[in-house]
Design an enzyme around this catalytic site. Sequence first.
Site, PDB file in Angstrom:
ATOM      1  N   MET A  33       0.857  -1.183   0.000  1.00 21.85           N
ATOM      2  CA  MET A  33       0.000   0.000   0.000  1.00 21.85           C
ATOM      3  C   MET A  33       0.895   1.236   0.000  1.00 21.85           C
ATOM      4  SD  MET A  33      -2.725  -1.198   2.917  1.00 21.85           S
ATOM      5  CE  MET A  33      -3.482   0.431   2.970  1.00 21.85           C
ATOM      6  N   CYS A  99      -6.190   4.291  10.682  1.00 12.56           N
ATOM      7  CA  CYS A  99      -5.590   3.756   9.454  1.00 12.56           C
ATOM      8  C   CYS A  99      -6.091   2.342   9.155  1.00 12.56           C
ATOM      9  CB  CYS A  99      -4.071   3.771   9.583  1.00 12.56           C
ATOM     10  SG  CYS A  99      -3.206   3.396   8.055  1.00 12.56           S
ATOM     11  N   CYS A 195       1.823   5.752  11.283  1.00  9.65           N
ATOM     12  CA  CYS A 195       1.361   4.721  10.355  1.00  9.65           C
ATOM     13  C   CYS A 195       1.705   5.080   8.909  1.00  9.65           C
ATOM     14  CB  CYS A 195      -0.149   4.551  10.525  1.00  9.65           C
ATOM     15  SG  CYS A 195      -0.912   3.404   9.378  1.00  9.65           S
TER      16      CYS A 195
END
EC number: 2.8.1.13
Length: 357
Positions: A33, A99, A195
């Site tokens: 990601m 997140c 994150c």
Amino acid sequence: MARILVGLSGGVDSSVAAALLVEQGHDVVGAYMKNWVNDEGIPGECPWEQDIQDALAVAKKIGIEFRVIDLVDEYRARIVNYLIEGYRAGYTPNPDVLCNREMKFGVFLDYALEQGFDGVATGHYARRLDTPQGSFILRGRDPNKDQSYFLSLMRPDQTARAVFPLGDLLKPEVRVLAEKYGLPTARKKDSQGICFIGQVKMSDFLRHYLPDKPGKIVDTEGKVLGSHNGLHLFTMGQRKGHGVASPREGIAYVVVGKDVKRNRLILGYEDASTQGLYAAHAVVGSISNTLVPLPSRVMAQPRYRAKAEWASCEYLEEGKVCLSFDTPLRALAVGQVCAFYDGGKLLGGGFFESIEP
């Protein structure tokens, strides 16, 4: 056997998670990601390029397809803006918890389902329990690594599609498996920081988006003790970094409040009797993930590294409860995430909306 999209971060945990699923016979695809690119010159290391190379090397080693999913715009809209606006309002946001709901099991899961996958796997130290009521998240078996707190805002439909291959393992066992599988990330250090952003100090990150806003530091009686550069640079219970020396040996000043309207940082002594430092009551709202209503007695965990504590729980309206803790808790902050448990079973989580003595 299922078709599973594994979030490969370039770290050892997600690498072993993917290898375990392959060994179990699932149809596995790995995906990185890409949520953040430090193209604005914020001080600190943003190692996404190296992480992609490490994730690709793992995928090649275990023989699975590898993809890079660009979610930079979604991350900025859902996480960075939440972080900035929360601190601007004087709250204490938790980007890591949000997140998981908005990114890993949000847009990333949506992508997976559109591509025909049955679910998404991550390297979280947590477990899933399927019941006639639906799927619950359980604490991970490793008490030092349990990450169920970070999953407390997930919705039931997200939990039902989540796969946690490491839930029954201890961290040292994961390292051993990484060596056994010959994974190139076997000895890579665990990442720390915001994150997906990497080794960027929160203060540097915030200063890039929120200009300094100097104000006064006062004690609980309003006496001026010094000055600060912005309320967003401080958290409840903070002992260091405020620049105010202890009045005498054995007594420390800590942050006990923020007066946002007057831009004042409030300090008090590190003592149970100090106004604002300990709280017995709190309102938690925007509660999610509850397949069943919260019970009248519940275990509430106010921070990741805090213990879950017993509290009486009363619904004020749907999605909002008032908690009365058996023992007053230190340094609760508006905006923090509170996770609810029944023993080792995660019941859900929400945001502290108000804190009372």
